[in-house]
Design an enzyme around this catalytic site. Structure first.
Site, PDB file in Angstrom:
ATOM      1  CB  VAL A   1      -0.788   0.096   0.908  1.00 38.07           C
ATOM      2  CG1 VAL A   1      -1.246   1.083   1.326  1.00 38.07           C
ATOM      3  CG2 VAL A   1      -1.776  -1.038   0.865  1.00 38.07           C
TER       4      VAL A   1
ATOM      5  CG  ASP B   1       9.351   0.064   5.755  1.00 37.75           C
ATOM      6  OD1 ASP B   1       8.247   0.062   5.847  1.00 37.75           O
ATOM      7  OD2 ASP B   1       9.862  -0.636   6.886  1.00 37.75           O
TER       8      ASP B   1
ATOM      9  CB  THR C   1      -6.864  -3.554   5.880  1.00 38.43           C
ATOM     10  OG1 THR C   1      -6.951  -3.500   5.178  1.00 38.43           O
ATOM     11  CG2 THR C   1      -8.098  -3.912   6.645  1.00 38.43           C
TER      12      THR C   1
ATOM     13  CG  PHE D   1     -10.736  -1.056  -2.629  1.00 38.54           C
ATOM     14  CD1 PHE D   1     -11.590  -1.268  -1.439  1.00 38.54           C
ATOM     15  CD2 PHE D   1     -10.779   0.825  -1.609  1.00 38.54           C
ATOM     16  CE1 PHE D   1     -12.365  -0.869  -0.051  1.00 38.54           C
ATOM     17  CE2 PHE D   1     -11.763   2.012  -1.645  1.00 38.54           C
ATOM     18  CZ  PHE D   1     -12.178   0.187  -0.358  1.00 38.54           C
TER      19      PHE D   1
ATOM     20  CD  GLU E   1       0.494  -9.290  -2.142  1.00 37.05           C
ATOM     21  OE1 GLU E   1       1.068  -9.632  -2.854  1.00 37.05           O
ATOM     22  OE2 GLU E   1       0.239  -8.971  -1.350  1.00 37.05           O
TER      23      GLU E   1
ATOM     24  CG  PHE F   1     -13.353 -12.273  -6.689  1.00 39.01           C
ATOM     25  CD1 PHE F   1     -13.118 -11.579  -8.031  1.00 39.01           C
ATOM     26  CD2 PHE F   1     -12.269 -12.692  -5.915  1.00 39.01           C
ATOM     27  CE1 PHE F   1     -11.297 -10.304  -7.898  1.00 39.01           C
ATOM     28  CE2 PHE F   1     -10.957 -11.675  -6.202  1.00 39.01           C
ATOM     29  CZ  PHE F   1     -10.993 -10.662  -6.653  1.00 39.01           C
TER      30      PHE F   1
ATOM     31  N   GLY G   1      -6.019 -17.079  -0.751  1.00 40.58           N
ATOM     32  CA  GLY G   1      -5.088 -16.368   0.182  1.00 40.58           C
ATOM     33  C   GLY G   1      -4.540 -15.482   0.045  1.00 40.58           C
TER      34      GLY G   1
ATOM     35  CB  CYS H   1      -5.855  -9.178   1.702  1.00 46.67           C
ATOM     36  SG  CYS H   1      -4.600  -7.671   1.144  1.00 46.67           S
TER      37      CYS H   1
HETATM   38  C1  UGA Z   1      -7.373  -8.156  -2.648  1.00 45.84           C
HETATM   39  C2  UGA Z   1      -8.462  -7.587  -2.454  1.00 45.84           C
HETATM   40  O1  UGA Z   1      -8.993  -8.614  -3.865  1.00 45.84           O
HETATM   41  C3  UGA Z   1      -8.426  -6.216  -3.619  1.00 45.84           C
HETATM   42  O2  UGA Z   1      -9.357  -5.051  -3.540  1.00 45.84           O
HETATM   43  C4  UGA Z   1      -7.465  -5.996  -1.755  1.00 45.84           C
HETATM   44  O3  UGA Z   1      -7.256  -4.063  -2.074  1.00 45.84           O
HETATM   45  C5  UGA Z   1      -6.503  -6.591  -1.202  1.00 45.84           C
HETATM   46  O4  UGA Z   1      -6.806  -7.649  -1.172  1.00 45.84           O
HETATM   47  C6  UGA Z   1      -6.105  -5.980   0.057  1.00 45.84           C
HETATM   48  O5  UGA Z   1      -7.412  -6.056   0.972  1.00 45.84           O
HETATM   49  O6  UGA Z   1      -5.026  -5.164  -0.418  1.00 45.84           O
HETATM   50  P1  UGA Z   1      -5.493  -9.395  -2.794  1.00 45.84           P
HETATM   51  O7  UGA Z   1      -5.019 -10.460  -1.427  1.00 45.84           O
HETATM   52  O8  UGA Z   1      -4.159  -9.172  -3.353  1.00 45.84           O
HETATM   53  O9  UGA Z   1      -6.067  -8.151  -2.849  1.00 45.84           O
HETATM   54  O10 UGA Z   1      -5.622 -10.533  -4.292  1.00 45.84           O
HETATM   55  P2  UGA Z   1      -6.609 -10.936  -5.078  1.00 45.84           P
HETATM   56  O11 UGA Z   1      -6.471 -11.174  -6.200  1.00 45.84           O
HETATM   57  O12 UGA Z   1      -8.301 -10.468  -4.547  1.00 45.84           O
HETATM   58  O13 UGA Z   1      -7.126 -12.796  -4.728  1.00 45.84           O
HETATM   59  C7  UGA Z   1      -7.200 -13.259  -3.628  1.00 45.84           C
HETATM   60  C8  UGA Z   1      -7.373 -14.277  -3.375  1.00 45.84           C
HETATM   61  O14 UGA Z   1      -7.788 -15.401  -4.179  1.00 45.84           O
HETATM   62  C9  UGA Z   1      -6.046 -15.309  -4.393  1.00 45.84           C
HETATM   63  O15 UGA Z   1      -5.733 -16.660  -3.554  1.00 45.84           O
HETATM   64  C10 UGA Z   1      -6.607 -16.198  -5.662  1.00 45.84           C
HETATM   65  O16 UGA Z   1      -6.175 -17.062  -6.173  1.00 45.84           O
HETATM   66  C11 UGA Z   1      -7.848 -15.970  -4.833  1.00 45.84           C
HETATM   67  N1  UGA Z   1      -9.190 -16.219  -5.841  1.00 45.84           N
HETATM   68  C12 UGA Z   1      -9.740 -15.165  -7.134  1.00 45.84           C
HETATM   69  C13 UGA Z   1      -9.827 -17.446  -6.665  1.00 45.84           C
HETATM   70  O17 UGA Z   1      -9.917 -18.392  -6.315  1.00 45.84           O
HETATM   71  N2  UGA Z   1     -10.787 -17.624  -7.254  1.00 45.84           N
HETATM   72  C14 UGA Z   1     -11.224 -16.482  -7.797  1.00 45.84           C
HETATM   73  O18 UGA Z   1     -11.680 -16.049  -8.802  1.00 45.84           O
HETATM   74  C15 UGA Z   1     -10.404 -15.065  -7.643  1.00 45.84           C
END
Ligand code: UGA
Length: 454
Positions: A11, A30, A120, A155, A158, A270, A278, A281
């Site tokens: 962030v 930092d 957060t 929001f 990564e 999603f 995982g 977040c």
């Molecule tokens: C998530 C949110 O998407 C961001 O909006 C938020 O800002 C961030 O957390 C945070 O709080 O900092 P991130 O953790 O980078 O972002 O990852 P995502 O792309 O959301 O994926 C999260 C997990 O869900 C991954 O393990 C991914 O493989 C899994 N996933 C995602 C699925 O299993 N199925 C899906 O359809 C989408």
């Protein structure tokens, strides 16, 4: 404006770089001297698309471990430090309160400063930060220091963190202070209006809509962040639950997700079933939300079920493997993918790593590969009994079974018949359903495999 960002994690560093790019003077702070040394050389401590190139191009950004060196001139200070989980699920606020204490101790007298929380944090913590900083400043005499406070949750995802910072869907400001609101909207005006020239390393989407802006109170702002992340997590868990039923009844989950997503109210995102969510977040935020609810004697059965379904995905794939291979001691299993999602080198809190660990625990010899996360994994999981392999082919050699644990596009493009020839056994467990479409449309590409999705 003069901006200070405390914390140079995902962030902090992306916010700092974007604000410097749109014309502000930014100091990134930092406590980790190693990160600051890298940043001074304009090297990003995290792997993010476009970040190294952007940092190299910036003239108005500097980095330090000493907040007191840079706080004196600050108009706006962002708190962007981590809030990891404690063992009981509660968010660990040590870094946030330490940042607040440092601000309180180092603010110059007679300054007019806006303090913004991007970390957060559980509901109510913005209020606590404000109280602590005001008290610290008063203890030191006050001296006409004017303080303004706002919550401004982040929001970004990564892997596309800079893209999400420059081209966000939404911008949430939680404050009852008009000056804080005005400072934040002025600071981010080029992003809110999408009026800046896109950086070469972070091209704009097309079309390029302006983000929607929500001005609310701090508590609602804090909750928007949790409610959003946990909603996405439960959307995935729901897709995983439907996928499990489909396995019994028949049906193609890829088509089902596609069909559901055609309804604009549901949206296609999603809904990808597989090993589960995982990262830094979703697991942390779902546990923190449950912990907040527990503190108030409130049950959240939907969120609990989402967490339960997510854990069950790991068991489901392990039992599929056991069904085929029977005893694991003496068996060699290739696990492709260690990062918690594709396009990142982040292997922390990764369901793929948990799966590999479980297979080791059950006695298998586990050969792991990841396109980007191998270096991190070699450091973090050096004692976990994995055999680290530089290529998928090396991992597959003599394997009794192969598991796709992270849905990297690289794996879809593999020459699967060559991989099959290297293997001793024929079992291909696709824990991310990456090859499901291939299996339906071009099954000959997977000839010789016994394929199972999740
Ligand atoms: C998530 C949110 O998407 C961001 O909006 C938020 O800002 C961030 O957390 C945070 O709080 O900092 P991130 O953790 O980078 O972002 O990852 P995502 O792309 O959301 O994926 C999260 C997990 O869900 C991954 O393990 C991914 O493989 C899994 N996933 C995602 C699925 O299993 N199925 C899906 O359809 C989408």
């Amino acid at each position: 404006m003069n901006v200070v960002t405390i914390g140079t994690g995902y962030v902090g560093i992306n916010t700092a770089a974007a604000l410097a790019y749109i014309g502000h003077h930014v100091a990134g702070v930092d406590v980790d001297a190693r990160k600051i040394a890298m940043l001074r050389e304009r090297r990003a401590p995290i792997s993010e698309a476009g970040l190294d190139a952007l940092l190299a191009s910036l003239q108005t950004i500097r980095f330090t471990t000493e907040l007191s060196e840079v706080l004196g001139e600050a108009d706006v200070v962002f708190i962007a430090v981590g809030t990891p989980s404690r063992p009981d699920g509660q968010a660990n606020l040590d870094y946030v309160y330490s940042a607040a204490a440092q601000i309180g101790a180092a603010l110059s007298p007679a300054r007019d400063v806006t303090i913004v929380v991007k970390s957060t944090v559980p509901v109510g913590v913005n209020g606590m930060i404000e109280t602590r900083i005001r008290e610290a400043v008063q203890t030191r005499g006050g001296d006409g220091t004017k303080l303004h406070f706002a919550s401004n949750p982040e929001f970004l995802r990564e892997g596309c963190a800079l893209h999400d910072t420059f081209y966000p869907d939404r911008f949430v400001i939680g404050t009852r202070d008009d000056k804080a609101f005005q400072m934040l909207t002025e600071l981010f005006a080029p992003i809110l209006e999408q009026s800046f020239v896109p950086p070469a390393s972070v091209p704009s989407p097309s079309p390029r809509p302006r983000p929607q802006c929500l001005h609310t109170d701090p508590i609602s702002s804090e909750m928007v962040k949790y409610a959003s992340n946990v909603f996405l997590a439960l959307k995935i868990s729901y897709a995983n639950e439907i996928a499990g039923l489909c396995e019994k009844l028949g049906g193609n989950m890829a088509d089902i997700s596609r069909g559901m997503g055609m309804d604009r109210r549901i949206a296609p995102y999603f809904l990808q079933s597989g090993l589960g969510w995982g990262g830094s977040c979703f697991p942390k935020d779902s546990l923190a939300l449950l912990s907040m609810a527990r503190d108030y004697g409130y049950e959240m059965p939907i969120v609990e079920a989402a967490v339960h379904v997510n854990r069950r995905q790991l068991d489901r794939i392990v039992f599929k493997i056991l069904d085929k291979l029977r005893v694991l001691p003496g068996k060699r299993i290739a696990v492709l993918g260690l990062s918690f999602k594709p396009n990142t080198d982040d292997v922390r809190n990764s369901p793929s790593v948990e799966l590999a660990q479980e297979l080791v625990r059950r006695g298998a010899c586990v050969c792991v590969h990841d396109p980007a996360g191998l270096a991190n994994a070699r450091t973090i999981y050096k004692d976990d009994g994995f055999l680290f392999c530089d290529t998928p082919a090396e991992a597959a050699k003599n394997a009794d079974a192969l598991v796709i644990a992270t849905d990297w596009a690289d794996y879809r493009a593999l020459d699967w018949s060559a991989i099959r020839r290297l293997m001793r056994g024929a079992c291909l467990f696709d824990a991310r359903n990456l090859l499901r479409d291939t299996m339906v449309k071009n099954p000959h590409l997977l000839d010789g495999f016994e394929y199972q999705g999740l």
